[in-house]
Motif scaffolding. Structure first.
Motif, PDB file in Angstrom:
ATOM      1  N   SER A   1       9.613  -9.274   4.976  1.00 19.48           N
ATOM      2  CA  SER A   1      10.825  -9.859   4.784  1.00 19.48           C
ATOM      3  C   SER A   1      11.648  -8.507   3.726  1.00 19.48           C
ATOM      4  N   PRO A   2      11.570  -7.221   3.965  1.00 15.43           N
ATOM      5  CA  PRO A   2      11.858  -6.124   3.123  1.00 15.43           C
ATOM      6  C   PRO A   2      13.348  -6.133   3.065  1.00 15.43           C
ATOM      7  N   ASN A   3      13.776  -6.117   1.768  1.00 16.01           N
ATOM      8  CA  ASN A   3      15.307  -6.290   1.589  1.00 16.01           C
ATOM      9  C   ASN A   3      16.041  -5.068   2.370  1.00 16.01           C
TER      10      ASN A   3
ATOM     11  N   VAL B   1       2.070 -14.169   1.056  1.00 21.49           N
ATOM     12  CA  VAL B   1       2.879 -13.383   0.141  1.00 21.49           C
ATOM     13  C   VAL B   1       4.084 -13.020   1.307  1.00 21.49           C
ATOM     14  N   MET B   2       5.252 -13.525   0.585  1.00 24.34           N
ATOM     15  CA  MET B   2       6.436 -12.869   1.496  1.00 24.34           C
ATOM     16  C   MET B   2       7.055 -11.590   0.733  1.00 24.34           C
ATOM     17  N   SER B   3       6.957 -10.550   1.450  1.00 21.05           N
ATOM     18  CA  SER B   3       7.076  -9.217   0.819  1.00 21.05           C
ATOM     19  C   SER B   3       8.634  -8.923   0.842  1.00 21.05           C
ATOM     20  N   TRP B   4       9.269  -8.980   0.016  1.00 16.19           N
ATOM     21  CA  TRP B   4      10.589  -8.672  -0.074  1.00 16.19           C
ATOM     22  C   TRP B   4      11.173  -7.454  -0.850  1.00 16.19           C
ATOM     23  N   ARG B   5      10.460  -6.877  -1.813  1.00 14.90           N
ATOM     24  CA  ARG B   5      10.697  -5.815  -2.463  1.00 14.90           C
ATOM     25  C   ARG B   5      10.012  -4.572  -1.797  1.00 14.90           C
TER      26      ARG B   5
ATOM     27  N   ALA C   1       7.575 -11.704  10.571  1.00 19.21           N
ATOM     28  CA  ALA C   1       8.697 -11.342   9.596  1.00 19.21           C
ATOM     29  C   ALA C   1       9.743 -12.348   9.698  1.00 19.21           C
ATOM     30  N   GLN C   2      10.704 -12.194   8.740  1.00 18.95           N
ATOM     31  CA  GLN C   2      11.783 -12.933   8.534  1.00 18.95           C
ATOM     32  C   GLN C   2      12.959 -12.573   8.094  1.00 18.95           C
ATOM     33  N   GLY C   3      14.344 -12.598   8.624  1.00 23.72           N
ATOM     34  CA  GLY C   3      15.658 -12.242   8.168  1.00 23.72           C
ATOM     35  C   GLY C   3      15.947 -13.266   6.796  1.00 23.72           C
TER      36      GLY C   3
ATOM     37  N   THR D   1       7.818  -3.077   1.530  1.00 17.82           N
ATOM     38  CA  THR D   1       6.689  -3.692   2.242  1.00 17.82           C
ATOM     39  C   THR D   1       5.308  -3.558   1.488  1.00 17.82           C
ATOM     40  N   GLU D   2       5.684  -2.842   0.160  1.00 25.17           N
ATOM     41  CA  GLU D   2       4.269  -2.547  -0.529  1.00 25.17           C
ATOM     42  C   GLU D   2       3.493  -3.736  -1.030  1.00 25.17           C
ATOM     43  N   GLY D   3       4.555  -4.921  -1.504  1.00 24.50           N
ATOM     44  CA  GLY D   3       3.560  -6.142  -1.903  1.00 24.50           C
ATOM     45  C   GLY D   3       2.722  -6.580  -0.610  1.00 24.50           C
ATOM     46  N   GLY D   4       3.317  -6.727   0.635  1.00 24.81           N
ATOM     47  CA  GLY D   4       2.729  -7.237   1.946  1.00 24.81           C
ATOM     48  C   GLY D   4       1.549  -6.149   2.129  1.00 24.81           C
ATOM     49  N   ILE D   5       1.573  -4.977   1.816  1.00 22.50           N
ATOM     50  CA  ILE D   5       0.498  -3.816   2.176  1.00 22.50           C
ATOM     51  C   ILE D   5      -0.776  -4.464   1.077  1.00 22.50           C
ATOM     52  N   ALA D   6      -0.322  -4.697  -0.284  1.00 23.81           N
ATOM     53  CA  ALA D   6      -1.229  -4.841  -1.039  1.00 23.81           C
ATOM     54  C   ALA D   6      -1.893  -6.259  -0.768  1.00 23.81           C
TER      55      ALA D   6
END
Ligand code: ACM
Length: 518
Positions: free
Chosen positions: A400-402, A378-382, A451-453, A384-389
């Motif tokens: 890659s949080p916005n 998963v690439m978490s962009w919205r 992480a990624q920009g 970090t919650e998606g990444g944590i889940a």
């Protein structure tokens, strides 16, 4: 240009200044900061052609390319000696410089390459390399920078310059966003209309004139031939950069639907989009769509040796599926609980296909909705919650949080900046980002690969503007993903930044010079 401080002057200034960082008595302007770095006394004079001894003569060539100076492969006495030490961590290296020469021990080819990049940053204009003892390795295996070439197309030469600058910062993953509503940018031999039709939009929205729409009246077109893609992938490999292609599905696919309207749930016709945002027309979950996507991905896998293939998955409005008898039929047949599960079913099917070909799927964090495919990253962009889940479910994650890592955001008060999409992500914000959320257990935290920009180009039509948005924020990103967390310090970074900004400017890069250096 008053902010440009020669490295030697900076060295003295920061050594004497009361606000000097606690990285050591002198500032060696290396970014990202090595895991351990001890300054010695004196320097090595590398102003003459460098004699390089190494297990393979090709290293002399590589050293010459990285350092931008003449080199010669030798077997006897040398100025730069290169060896391998497999006891070092992956991509790591030891670098020792004294008055007699430069010695590099690399864990692997990437480690030697990164040691050379460090030497390049240490080497002063007069050719001297300060004495130093460095032991270094990255904190994360995934150190990414993304480029959206769909909203605006950039030619191969630009992409190669982008890769050069990534390599100088020890970033090792280039996420190439190749397909979008506004353009399909990769030649697929089985589906020529993807580029004949899908690579060209009739015009582009002017600034933010959505309603009423104002266009610029100028077609915007471009795509990479398969030979060009192979050339970029090979170029990146020499820089120890993996290229991960992104082929968006099921949303952000209007350009593909303009080429092949039969892949939609409604009749069309569709046009390659001239405006930004989230579009309602998406791929319909029919068998012919899966045949198309699998054929496209087969060609893509033939071009990109990366373990990962990014399939998008973000921002998928469900309205067309809600109104489609085909989509509703799949929901019934498969016993799915609505359109979110239909999206998961869609992604699972693609994941199984990629898996059967030895590849792994990455998707944006929306792929969590309706249930994750078994091996998806998963690439978490919205946030970090998606990444944590995902990490808690045992899935790998790229952060890659916005708010923190979207390099299309403004980097200062919009009043003084060229037009951007919005947001505010300062250099300090990027530097302060911590990829591993505190709420994860050590076991869960191991799933954070790095992480990624992200560089979305709706408002970046030129290379100059891309550079302005990427630099210097990519330098902060590089330190976030490379340097041990307890070594990171804003003051230290700020003290090392002027020399790096000066070097980028000397290389012709349009850096946004931070206010504190002006
Ligand atoms: C995204 O920014 N829509 C992934």
């Amino acid at each position: 240009m008053k902010h440009l401080v020669p490295a030697a002057a900076l060295f003295l200034a920061s050594a004497c200044s009361p606000g000097a960082p606690s990285e050591g008595p002198v500032t060696l302007s290396v970014i990202p900061l090595p895991a351990s770095m001890e300054a010695g006394s004196g320097s090595f004079d590398a102003s003459q052609p460098l004699r390089v001894s190494a297990p393979a003569d090709s290293w002399a060539l590589t050293a010459g390319e990285v350092l931008g100076m003449p080199t010669e492969a030798v077997s006897g006495e040398s100025d730069l000696s290169i060896a391998f030490d497999e006891s070092l961590p992956a991509e790591g290296y030891r670098l020792q410089v004294d008055g007699d020469g430069i010695r590099i021990d690399g864990a692997d080819d990437a480690g030697v390459f990164y040691a050379l990049q460090t030497v390049r940053q240490l080497r002063n204009e007069d050719g001297s390399v300060p004495a130093v003892d460095i032991v270094d390795a990255p904190r994360f295996p995934y150190r990414g920078l993304h480029l959206d070439v769909a909203r605006h197309f950039f030619p191969v030469d630009m992409v190669k310059r982008y890769l050069d600058r990534m390599a100088a910062l020890k970033l090792n993953t280039f996420h190439w966003h190749l397909t979008e509503d506004q353009g399909w940018r990769i030649e697929i031999s089985g589906y020529p209309r993807l580029t004949e039709v899908g690579s060209c939009r009739s015009e582009t929205i002017v600034e933010k004139n959505f309603d009423p729409f104002v266009g610029d009246g100028t077609p915007h077109c471009g795509f990479y031939t398969q030979d060009e893609v192979r050339d970029v992938v090979a170029y990146a490999a020499r820089l120890h950069i993996t290229v991960i292609p992104e082929i968006e599905m099921p949303g952000h696919s209007t350009a593909a639907l303009a080429a092949y309207p039969e892949l939609a749930c409604t009749d069309g016709p569709f046009e390659v989009s001239t405006t930004w945002g989230v579009h309602s027309d998406i791929y319909c979950p029919k068998e012919e769509t899966f045949a198309f996507l699998e054929n496209v991905l087969t060609e893509v896998m033939g071009l990109f040796p990366s373990r990962y293939i990014h399939i998008g998955g973000d921002e998928v409005p469900k309205i067309r599926w809600e109104e489609s008898s085909v989509a509703q039929g799949v929901i019934q047949r498969e016993g799915l609980d609505g359109e979110h599960e239909l999206q998961s079913w869609f992604i699972r099917r693609i994941e199984a296909f990629l898996g059967a070909h030895g590849r792994s799927l990455i998707g944006w964090d929306e792929i969590l909705e309706g249930g994750l495919a078994p091996n998806a990253t998963v690439m978490s962009w919205r946030g970090t919650e998606g990444g944590i889940a995902a990490a808690r479910q045992g899935h790998d994650v790229i952060m890659s949080p916005n708010d923190d890592l979207y390099l299309d955001h403004y980097q200062a008060d919009p009043a003084g900046e060229p037009l951007a999409i919005g947001g505010l992500t300062t250099l300090e914000d990027v530097y302060a980002f911590e990829p591993v959320p505190a709420e994860l257990t050590p076991e869960e935290a191991r799933h954070v690969l790095g992480a990624q920009g992200n560089v979305w180009t709706e408002y970046m039509a030129t290379e100059d503007y891309v550079e302005y948005m990427v630099f210097p924020r990519a330098l902060a990103l590089a330190e976030v993903v490379w340097t041990p967390v307890d070594r990171r310090s804003w003051d230290g970074f700020a003290a090392r930044l002027p020399a790096r900004v000066a070097a980028l400017e000397a290389d012709g890069v349009n850096v946004r010079v931070p206010d504190f250096l002006r």
